[in-house]
Design a protein around this motif. Structure first.
Motif, PDB file in Angstrom:
ATOM      1  N   MET A 235       0.775  -1.304  -0.063  1.00  0.00           N
ATOM      2  CA  MET A 235      -0.049   0.028  -0.029  1.00  0.00           C
ATOM      3  C   MET A 235       0.950   1.288   0.010  1.00  0.00           C
ATOM      4  O   MET A 235       0.687   2.188  -0.702  1.00  0.00           O
ATOM      5  N   ILE A 236       1.900   1.283   0.980  1.00  0.00           N
ATOM      6  CA  ILE A 236       2.982   2.506   0.897  1.00  0.00           C
ATOM      7  C   ILE A 236       4.104   2.002   0.649  1.00  0.00           C
ATOM      8  O   ILE A 236       4.810   0.834   0.925  1.00  0.00           O
ATOM      9  N   THR A 237       4.829   2.378  -0.434  1.00  0.00           N
ATOM     10  CA  THR A 237       6.104   2.201  -1.063  1.00  0.00           C
ATOM     11  C   THR A 237       7.316   3.358  -0.999  1.00  0.00           C
ATOM     12  O   THR A 237       6.826   4.414  -1.410  1.00  0.00           O
ATOM     13  N   PHE A 238       8.334   3.107  -0.633  1.00  0.00           N
ATOM     14  CA  PHE A 238       9.503   4.097  -0.757  1.00  0.00           C
ATOM     15  C   PHE A 238      10.367   3.154  -1.690  1.00  0.00           C
ATOM     16  O   PHE A 238      10.883   2.309  -1.578  1.00  0.00           O
ATOM     17  N   GLU A 239      10.721   4.027  -2.786  1.00  0.00           N
ATOM     18  CA  GLU A 239      11.810   3.451  -3.847  1.00  0.00           C
ATOM     19  C   GLU A 239      12.964   4.311  -3.827  1.00  0.00           C
ATOM     20  O   GLU A 239      12.803   5.523  -4.384  1.00  0.00           O
ATOM     21  N   GLN A 240      13.826   3.865  -3.227  1.00  0.00           N
ATOM     22  CA  GLN A 240      15.154   4.755  -3.316  1.00  0.00           C
ATOM     23  C   GLN A 240      15.048   6.106  -3.078  1.00  0.00           C
ATOM     24  O   GLN A 240      15.549   6.916  -3.449  1.00  0.00           O
ATOM     25  N   VAL A 241      14.313   6.244  -1.881  1.00  0.00           N
ATOM     26  CA  VAL A 241      14.174   7.844  -1.366  1.00  0.00           C
ATOM     27  C   VAL A 241      15.320   8.374  -0.379  1.00  0.00           C
ATOM     28  O   VAL A 241      15.781   7.765   0.475  1.00  0.00           O
TER      29      VAL A 241
ATOM     30  N   GLY B  72      25.265  25.724   6.095  1.00  0.00           N
ATOM     31  CA  GLY B  72      26.404  25.365   4.813  1.00  0.00           C
ATOM     32  C   GLY B  72      26.592  24.156   4.972  1.00  0.00           C
ATOM     33  O   GLY B  72      27.558  23.732   3.978  1.00  0.00           O
ATOM     34  N   THR B  73      26.239  23.173   5.386  1.00  0.00           N
ATOM     35  CA  THR B  73      26.791  21.725   5.522  1.00  0.00           C
ATOM     36  C   THR B  73      25.338  21.011   5.106  1.00  0.00           C
ATOM     37  O   THR B  73      24.353  21.265   5.576  1.00  0.00           O
ATOM     38  N   GLU B  74      25.636  19.976   4.122  1.00  0.00           N
ATOM     39  CA  GLU B  74      24.612  19.109   3.635  1.00  0.00           C
ATOM     40  C   GLU B  74      24.591  18.035   4.632  1.00  0.00           C
ATOM     41  O   GLU B  74      25.362  17.312   5.096  1.00  0.00           O
ATOM     42  N   VAL B  75      23.395  17.854   5.176  1.00  0.00           N
ATOM     43  CA  VAL B  75      22.842  16.753   5.931  1.00  0.00           C
ATOM     44  C   VAL B  75      21.865  15.731   5.327  1.00  0.00           C
ATOM     45  O   VAL B  75      20.899  16.350   4.661  1.00  0.00           O
ATOM     46  N   THR B  76      22.270  14.465   5.417  1.00  0.00           N
ATOM     47  CA  THR B  76      21.416  13.198   4.832  1.00  0.00           C
ATOM     48  C   THR B  76      20.586  12.827   6.059  1.00  0.00           C
ATOM     49  O   THR B  76      21.012  12.341   6.824  1.00  0.00           O
ATOM     50  N   ALA B  77      19.193  12.941   5.531  1.00  0.00           N
ATOM     51  CA  ALA B  77      18.153  12.475   6.741  1.00  0.00           C
ATOM     52  C   ALA B  77      17.831  11.349   6.320  1.00  0.00           C
ATOM     53  O   ALA B  77      17.698  10.376   7.184  1.00  0.00           O
ATOM     54  N   LEU B  78      17.626  11.001   5.135  1.00  0.00           N
ATOM     55  CA  LEU B  78      17.257   9.554   4.628  1.00  0.00           C
ATOM     56  C   LEU B  78      18.261   9.293   3.321  1.00  0.00           C
ATOM     57  O   LEU B  78      18.369  10.162   2.348  1.00  0.00           O
ATOM     58  N   ASP B  79      18.628   7.931   3.367  1.00  0.00           N
ATOM     59  CA  ASP B  79      19.846   7.625   2.309  1.00  0.00           C
ATOM     60  C   ASP B  79      19.069   6.451   1.703  1.00  0.00           C
ATOM     61  O   ASP B  79      19.582   5.221   1.993  1.00  0.00           O
ATOM     62  N   HIS B  80      18.696   6.771   0.299  1.00  0.00           N
ATOM     63  CA  HIS B  80      18.355   5.370  -0.448  1.00  0.00           C
ATOM     64  C   HIS B  80      17.588   4.297   0.117  1.00  0.00           C
ATOM     65  O   HIS B  80      17.685   3.275   0.432  1.00  0.00           O
ATOM     66  N   VAL B  81      16.265   4.925   0.959  1.00  0.00           N
ATOM     67  CA  VAL B  81      15.410   4.237   1.536  1.00  0.00           C
ATOM     68  C   VAL B  81      14.478   3.313   0.634  1.00  0.00           C
ATOM     69  O   VAL B  81      13.669   3.720  -0.196  1.00  0.00           O
ATOM     70  N   ASP B  82      14.354   2.042   0.718  1.00  0.00           N
ATOM     71  CA  ASP B  82      13.295   1.187  -0.092  1.00  0.00           C
ATOM     72  C   ASP B  82      12.675   0.411   1.126  1.00  0.00           C
ATOM     73  O   ASP B  82      13.102  -0.102   1.973  1.00  0.00           O
TER      74      ASP B  82
ATOM     75  N   PRO C   2      10.966  14.383  -1.177  1.00  0.00           N
ATOM     76  CA  PRO C   2      12.163  13.950  -1.220  1.00  0.00           C
ATOM     77  C   PRO C   2      12.970  14.592  -2.234  1.00  0.00           C
ATOM     78  O   PRO C   2      12.831  15.032  -3.083  1.00  0.00           O
ATOM     79  N   SER C   3      14.526  14.434  -1.834  1.00  0.00           N
ATOM     80  CA  SER C   3      15.399  14.970  -2.763  1.00  0.00           C
ATOM     81  C   SER C   3      15.723  14.041  -4.030  1.00  0.00           C
ATOM     82  O   SER C   3      15.814  14.490  -5.162  1.00  0.00           O
ATOM     83  N   GLN C   4      15.195  12.737  -3.746  1.00  0.00           N
ATOM     84  CA  GLN C   4      15.397  11.773  -4.681  1.00  0.00           C
ATOM     85  C   GLN C   4      14.600  10.658  -4.580  1.00  0.00           C
ATOM     86  O   GLN C   4      14.167  10.151  -3.259  1.00  0.00           O
ATOM     87  N   GLY C   5      13.979   9.743  -5.639  1.00  0.00           N
ATOM     88  CA  GLY C   5      13.280   8.862  -5.203  1.00  0.00           C
ATOM     89  C   GLY C   5      11.677   8.863  -5.356  1.00  0.00           C
ATOM     90  O   GLY C   5      11.229  10.044  -5.322  1.00  0.00           O
ATOM     91  N   LYS C   6      11.039   7.904  -5.049  1.00  0.00           N
ATOM     92  CA  LYS C   6       9.472   7.940  -5.158  1.00  0.00           C
ATOM     93  C   LYS C   6       8.769   7.404  -3.822  1.00  0.00           C
ATOM     94  O   LYS C   6       9.195   6.302  -3.284  1.00  0.00           O
ATOM     95  N   VAL C   7       7.664   8.037  -3.421  1.00  0.00           N
ATOM     96  CA  VAL C   7       6.769   7.556  -2.523  1.00  0.00           C
ATOM     97  C   VAL C   7       5.567   7.155  -2.910  1.00  0.00           C
ATOM     98  O   VAL C   7       4.889   8.426  -3.374  1.00  0.00           O
ATOM     99  N   LYS C   8       5.259   6.183  -2.899  1.00  0.00           N
ATOM    100  CA  LYS C   8       3.780   5.641  -3.549  1.00  0.00           C
ATOM    101  C   LYS C   8       2.772   5.257  -2.247  1.00  0.00           C
ATOM    102  O   LYS C   8       2.970   4.553  -1.435  1.00  0.00           O
ATOM    103  N   VAL C   9       1.640   5.727  -2.675  1.00  0.00           N
ATOM    104  CA  VAL C   9       0.396   5.200  -1.810  1.00  0.00           C
ATOM    105  C   VAL C   9      -0.519   4.619  -2.849  1.00  0.00           C
ATOM    106  O   VAL C   9      -1.189   5.459  -3.444  1.00  0.00           O
ATOM    107  N   GLU C  10      -0.807   3.352  -2.458  1.00  0.00           N
ATOM    108  CA  GLU C  10      -1.707   2.845  -3.592  1.00  0.00           C
ATOM    109  C   GLU C  10      -1.125   2.845  -4.946  1.00  0.00           C
ATOM    110  O   GLU C  10      -2.036   3.018  -5.714  1.00  0.00           O
ATOM    111  N   GLY C  11      -0.018   2.788  -4.948  1.00  0.00           N
ATOM    112  CA  GLY C  11       0.547   2.719  -6.620  1.00  0.00           C
ATOM    113  C   GLY C  11       0.718   4.079  -7.095  1.00  0.00           C
ATOM    114  O   GLY C  11       1.324   4.304  -7.921  1.00  0.00           O
ATOM    115  N   ILE C  12       0.313   5.219  -6.216  1.00  0.00           N
ATOM    116  CA  ILE C  12       0.203   6.803  -6.937  1.00  0.00           C
ATOM    117  C   ILE C  12       1.541   7.414  -6.003  1.00  0.00           C
ATOM    118  O   ILE C  12       1.769   7.401  -4.994  1.00  0.00           O
TER     119      ILE C  12
END
Length: 243
Positions: A1-7, A15-25, A57-67
């Protein structure tokens, strides 16, 4: 139902880049009680806010029921959020409004206020005699029940729980855990429970993702005794770091 694809989610901080989520599936099944566990700063709340589109997300897809919910326009995002309830650690109640008014707020915002519905959810969370009280008159456990009733008033398909018991003592935490289980069993609500509390996740969830520094280390089935022992052994280090 809920999908994280490389999020992934990255912020710029001082001035520093912080990564909160790193390629989450992740894949969360319909009607599931799914946990996300990790220490403070592991990315748990960011992950939760992705589902109701409060974070992008900075990258990747979050889908709910395929959307892909991040491709929705603002009107569609608002409609999507109506399907999703949220329970907060600190209750987020309006202290100048009665319990009835707090619970009915989502209906008033949607111009569909219905006092009968308010009474119905009050009875479900066992606070039917508290409708005319104010939050300051309630215990912590009762306040969280009000927060849960407010989340239920719109009959959500998905319930997001951000540290739902961490502000509560032992008995109140147990009572809220059992109430969340009852919601799932009664309505089939899909739940995502974010917590750093091992016992809550072990008692309530079917599966859990273990999150550390924005990465999913593993996703574990909790019903199996051997895997429970593995889960507890891994998380001992995290528990110690939390004191």
């Amino acid at each position: 139902m809920i999908t994280f694809e490389q999020v992934s989610k990255k912020y710029s901080h001082d001035g520093t880049e912080v990564t909160a989520l790193d390629h989450v599936d992740l894949q969360i099944k319909e009607h599931e009680l799914f946990g996300v566990i990790g220490e403070s700063g592991s990315g748990k709340s960011t992950l939760l806010r992705m589902i109701n589109t409060l974070e992008q997300p900075s990258q990747g897809k979050v889908k709910v029921e395929g959307i892909d919910v991040m491709q929705l326009n603002e009107t569609e995002k608002r409609l999507n959020r109506k399907r999703i309830g949220m329970i907060f650690q600190q209750f987020n109640l309006l202290y100048n409004q009665t319990i009835n008014e707090n619970i009915g707020l989502p209906l008033r915002l949607n111009k569909s206020h219905d006092l009968a519905k308010v009474q119905e959810v009050l009875e479900f969370v066992r606070l039917s005699d508290k409708g005319n009280h104010y939050p300051r008159q309630l215990s912590g456990g009762e306040k969280q029940r009000v927060g849960i009733a407010r989340a239920l008033i719109t009959q959500p398909e998905i319930l997001l729980c951000d540290e739902p018991t961490s502000a509560l003592d032992g008995q109140n935490a147990y009572d809220i855990t059992e109430l969340l289980r009852k919601i799932n069993q009664t309505f089939g609500t899909t739940m995502v429970i974010v917590s750093h509390e091992l016992n809550l996740i072990k008692q309530l969830c079917n599966r859990t993702a273990v999150l550390e520094k924005g990465k999913v280390l593993e996703t574990i089935e909790i019903q199996n005794g051997q895997q429970q022992a593995q889960f507890g052994s891994y998380y001992e280090r995290v528990r110690e770091s939390l004191g």
